[in-house]
Design an enzyme around this catalytic site. Structure first.
Site, mmCIF file in Angstrom:
data_model
loop_
_atom_site.group_PDB
_atom_site.id
_atom_site.type_symbol
_atom_site.label_atom_id
_atom_site.label_comp_id
_atom_site.label_asym_id
_atom_site.label_seq_id
_atom_site.Cartn_x
_atom_site.Cartn_y
_atom_site.Cartn_z
ATOM 1 C CG PHE A 129 -1.870 1.195 1.187
ATOM 2 C CD1 PHE A 129 -3.002 1.168 0.382
ATOM 3 C CD2 PHE A 129 -1.617 2.349 1.930
ATOM 4 C CE1 PHE A 129 -3.869 2.254 0.318
ATOM 5 C CE2 PHE A 129 -2.475 3.438 1.871
ATOM 6 C CZ PHE A 129 -3.598 3.392 1.068
ATOM 7 C CG ASP A 214 5.519 3.310 1.825
ATOM 8 O OD1 ASP A 214 5.569 3.944 2.901
ATOM 9 O OD2 ASP A 214 4.507 3.266 1.104
ATOM 10 C CE LYS A 243 -0.943 5.766 7.633
ATOM 11 N NZ LYS A 243 -0.644 5.043 6.400
HETATM 12 C C1 PLP Z 1 -0.818 5.326 4.937
HETATM 13 C C2 PLP Z 1 0.212 4.856 4.009
HETATM 14 C C3 PLP Z 1 0.472 5.540 2.795
HETATM 15 C C4 PLP Z 1 -0.351 6.700 2.336
HETATM 16 O O1 PLP Z 1 -0.252 7.796 3.187
HETATM 17 P P1 PLP Z 1 -1.358 8.958 3.158
HETATM 18 O O2 PLP Z 1 -0.836 9.950 4.146
HETATM 19 O O3 PLP Z 1 -2.656 8.341 3.507
HETATM 20 O O4 PLP Z 1 -1.371 9.505 1.782
HETATM 21 C C5 PLP Z 1 1.518 5.096 2.014
HETATM 22 N N1 PLP Z 1 2.265 4.035 2.382
HETATM 23 C C6 PLP Z 1 2.033 3.357 3.528
HETATM 24 C C7 PLP Z 1 2.918 2.218 3.897
HETATM 25 C C8 PLP Z 1 0.994 3.741 4.373
HETATM 26 O O5 PLP Z 1 0.756 3.051 5.502
#
Ligand code: PLP
Length: 395
Positions: A129, A214, A243
């Site tokens: 994700f 990520d 986050k």
């Molecule tokens: C939440 C998340 C995203 C996206 O972040 P947003 O601030 O919602 O755009 C991307 N990568 C990972 C691993 C995430 O947990």
């Protein structure tokens, strides 16, 4: 009739009016232990006094200036990140998705500037994700994200999680980058084994492919190290952060080595709000607190204690919980009952958790959770497990 708020979320009928530390309060006065922390956002809990102070002190002076000018708060946060990580340079965004967008642009520009603009294959992994933009859904590749939104942006190939043969077959000199979460969050709290991350780094070094990590969910202390890849003793070329870095203020970042970042010269990218004084004042305070080795040691100690408690919970409710997974305070309960039913039973018992793929319930408390709060969480999860058990209605 369509609601005033576009109904893209299946919302739980709870709403909160205030929070303090690990606790959230409803209008009715009912308190909930927040072991979801805004999906890992509220790294230092709700209404943290140090963060409230950093935000309000900045709010009284200056909210916003354009990136047309120097922003000292942004320079300070960038320097803190550069000091504490592999990175030589940082670009600030408002979210994780925007960080993913820039990371993808950075990969393409890197190869373009080396005269290899055809080298655009980016390998990603099943269960990934990276956000909800057109590039981020194409990167993750899952039908549940992409259905209805074609044509998808080309250039991504999604490999099976843990499929080493497919990785070895795909990763050659035509691959521009590999993009992966060291611990998948949405994908069901799936940590990439340290040996795999090391092996991936070696494969990238051998072929020249950039390694993009990520760490939007697993970074900023969540794993017990400042960034999860530190456990494997390797460094990426590019890393996405968001986050926890804002603690609730919308803030994200792309960290890069000089080689990966240098092609992004003046005019190649921008953001109106990214790195504004309010966000960076909060982010710098969070970095000061979380990057402290004593704080991280406490996260690791509490993570060990919480994991042990959750293993005990699983052992006493084998019909509800199959096992515990994860690293640090990024933990998951693999469920035997439907995960959303267990989350709902938690709400009734006064504790918030978050569902993920693979029928997992995510347990992501604020990093400054106390031992007493972990004990209380276990008592509430125990009640939830009793209620969610297949024979719970009789009990
Ligand atoms: C939440 C998340 C995203 C996206 O972040 P947003 O601030 O919602 O755009 C991307 N990568 C990972 C691993 C995430 O947990």
């Amino acid at each position: 009739m369509i609601p005033a708020v576009l109904p893209t979320y299946n919302r739980t009928p709870l709403s909160f009016v205030s929070g303090e530390g690990c606790w959230l309060r409803e209008e009715s006065g009912r308190h909930y232990l927040d072991f979801g922390a805004g999906i890992g956002v509220n790294a230092l809990g709700h209404a943290n006094p140090a963060l409230v102070e950093a935000l309000t002190a900045q709010a009284e002076k200056l909210w916003h200036v354009s990136n047309l000018y120097r922003i000292p708060q942004q320079e300070r946060l960038a320097e803190l990140l550069v000091d504490q990580t592999f990175a030589d340079t940082v670009f600030f965004t408002n979210s994780g998705t925007e960080a993913a967008e820039l990371a993808i642009k950075m990969v393409r520009k890197y190869w373009h500037d080396r005269g290899e603009s055809a080298r655009s294959r980016i390998l990603t992994f099943e269960g990934a994700f990276h956000g909800r933009s057109t590039a981020a859904i194409a990167a993750a590749g899952a039908e549940k994200l992409t259905a209805g939104f074609g044509p998808l942006m080309p250039g991504f190939e999604t490999l099976g999680w843990g499929d080493h043969d497919a990785l070895h077959a795909a990763l050659d000199e035509t691959v521009a980058a590999v993009m992966i979460e060291p611990i998948q969050g949405e994908g069901g709290i799936r940590p990439l084994p340290d040996a795999c991350l090391k092996g991936l780094r070696e494969l990238c070094d051998r072929t020249g492919a950039l390694l993009v990590l990520d760490e939007v969910q697993c970074g900023m202390g969540r794993s017990g190290r400042l960034f999860a890849h530190e456990w494997a003793g390797i460094a990426p070329d590019i890393m996405l952060v968001a986050k926890g870095i804002g603690g609730g203020f919308p803030l994200g970042a792309v960290l890069a080595t000089e080689a990966a970042g240098a092609p992004m010269g003046a005019g190649t990218h921008g953001s109106t709000y990214g790195g504004n004084p309010l966000g960076c004042a909060v982010g710098a305070k969070i970095m000061e607190i979380v990057a402290d080795e004593a704080f991280l040691a406490e996260v690791r100690r509490k993570a060990g204690a919480l994991r042990q408690k959750l293993e005990g919970l699983a052992a006493s409710h084998p019909d509800v919980i199959e096992g515990v997974r994860g690293t640090g305070l990024m933990l998951g309960l693999k469920c035997r009952v439907t995960n959303t039913d267990f989350v709902k039973a938690g709400h009734d018992a006064g504790i918030l958790t978050v569902p993920a793929a693979e029928n997992v319930v995510r347990v992501l408390p604020p990093l400054n959770v106390t031992d007493a709060e972990m004990d209380e969480a276990l008592a509430r999860l125990d009640r939830a497990a009793l209620a969610a058990a297949p024979d719970g209605a009789r009990g």
